[in-house]
Design a protein around this motif. Structure first.
Motif, mmCIF file in Angstrom:
data_model
loop_
_atom_site.group_PDB
_atom_site.id
_atom_site.type_symbol
_atom_site.label_atom_id
_atom_site.label_comp_id
_atom_site.label_asym_id
_atom_site.label_seq_id
_atom_site.Cartn_x
_atom_site.Cartn_y
_atom_site.Cartn_z
ATOM 1 N N UNK A 94 -55.573 34.662 9.688
ATOM 2 C CA UNK A 94 -56.034 35.855 10.387
ATOM 3 C C UNK A 94 -57.156 36.526 9.611
ATOM 4 N N UNK A 95 -57.994 37.203 10.354
ATOM 5 C CA UNK A 95 -59.078 38.000 9.787
ATOM 6 C C UNK A 95 -58.888 39.418 10.313
ATOM 7 N N UNK A 96 -58.145 40.229 9.554
ATOM 8 C CA UNK A 96 -57.823 41.570 10.029
ATOM 9 C C UNK A 96 -59.056 42.455 10.105
ATOM 10 N N UNK A 97 -60.047 42.201 9.255
ATOM 11 C CA UNK A 97 -61.260 43.017 9.280
ATOM 12 C C UNK A 97 -62.002 42.862 10.603
ATOM 13 N N UNK A 98 -61.963 41.658 11.179
ATOM 14 C CA UNK A 98 -62.655 41.382 12.434
ATOM 15 C C UNK A 98 -61.710 41.351 13.626
ATOM 16 N N UNK A 99 -60.402 41.611 13.370
ATOM 17 C CA UNK A 99 -59.387 41.631 14.435
ATOM 18 C C UNK A 99 -59.357 40.327 15.210
ATOM 19 N N UNK A 100 -59.344 39.218 14.469
ATOM 20 C CA UNK A 100 -59.321 37.914 15.123
ATOM 21 C C UNK A 100 -58.415 36.951 14.373
ATOM 22 N N UNK A 101 -57.996 35.921 15.076
ATOM 23 C CA UNK A 101 -57.201 34.848 14.503
ATOM 24 C C UNK A 101 -57.988 33.552 14.629
ATOM 25 N N UNK A 102 -57.855 32.721 13.583
ATOM 26 C CA UNK A 102 -58.511 31.415 13.581
ATOM 27 C C UNK A 102 -57.452 30.330 13.474
#
Length: 282
Positions: A94-102
């Motif tokens: 997860x990338x909480x700074x960008x509010x996305x999951x990879x």
């Protein structure tokens, strides 16, 4: 109280730098990408590896995951009878700074190239038989997943709103039958001349006939191909639910924001007149 999900910043992986992303996945999966084979789409990027496998990397905002889960590849791997690439493993972060999951999934390479609709009429009878068998097996499966066509969960409310906003004369939009669907059955997600169905991130329970309607709708620019899909998936598309799914698909083509340059528009307008009349007649 659960904090509201942040909204992800729009990203287009066709133009966004991806070198750092690829390097992270290489380290995680211990592979090396052949960057000459890279295929970049708006929210996915994929490439062949030095293990003679294919890795597909997908980006999805947090608010597109809630309720659907993030395990589409693992669940699709259990559909062993359906012709789909074997899945070997993957990694998620997860990338909480960008509010996305990879997530990155490693699978066997596709057996052929994605089908070009302009040449799809040359597909063999064996190809169509494999497609039909796979869709029939899928529809008989069971899953707790809910399909997300266009990354949005399909619900009765969504179907009703989409159809009645464009076709107000269709008063009864109630779906009678729900079944598992791929939910993104476009020509870009099937291969030829050997049939294979891939990119399963949106699959789950959906109105029966959704897959047939999606393939038919994506064939409307080529009337002969649309007719071929109707013949092959006649049982789905001539059912009441299938007709509703065809209108559901076409609502985005012929609605108030219709693109006059959309090559599907002319036939979609004709077909929706037929569908509305048939549904009104009961």
């Amino acid at each position: 109280m659960t904090a509201p999900l942040s909204i992800a910043t729009p990203v287009d992986l066709r133009v966004q730098p991806v070198d750092t992303l690829l390097e992270r996945v290489e380290r995680s999966l211990q592979v090396r990408f052949d960057r000459d084979t890279m295929v970049r789409k708006r929210r996915t990027v994929g490439a062949r590896t030095d293990r003679d496998t294919w890795v597909r990397i997908e980006r999805r905002p947090f608010n597109k995951i809630e309720g659907q889960g993030w395990n589409s590849a693992e669940c699709a791997a259990l559909l062993s009878v359906i012709r789909t690439p074997a899945w070997f493993g993957g990694v998620v972060w997860s990338d909480t700074a960008e509010a996305m999951m990879w997530r990155a999934d490693e699978s066997e390479p596709l057996p052929g190239d994605p089908v070009n609709p302009r040449t799809a009429l040359a597909l063999s009878g064996e190809w169509w038989a494999a497609l039909n068998a796979s869709l029939d097996v899928l529809a008989a499966h069971h899953t707790t997943r809910v399909a997300t066509p266009d990354t949005v969960t399909v619900t009765q409310a969504r179907v009703t709103q989409s159809i009645q906003a464009v076709f107000p004369g269709v008063l009864d939009t109630t779906i009678r039958n729900w079944a598992p669907a791929h939910a993104d059955l476009t020509w870009a997600n099937v291969t030829g001349p050997q049939f294979c169905l891939f990119d399963w991130e949106d699959w789950g329970m959906a109105p029966l006939g959704l897959d047939a309607a999606w393939l038919w709708g994506n064939s409307l620019a080529i009337p002969e191909l649309a007719a071929q899909v109707r013949r092959e998936r006649h049982r789905d598309l001539e059912s009441r639910d299938g007709k509703l799914m065809a209108l559901f698909f076409c609502s985005a083509i012929v609605g108030p924001h219709a693109d006059p340059d959309d090559s599907r528009l002319w036939l979609a307008q004709m077909e929706t007149e037929r569908l509305v009349a048939e549904l009104q007649a009961g």
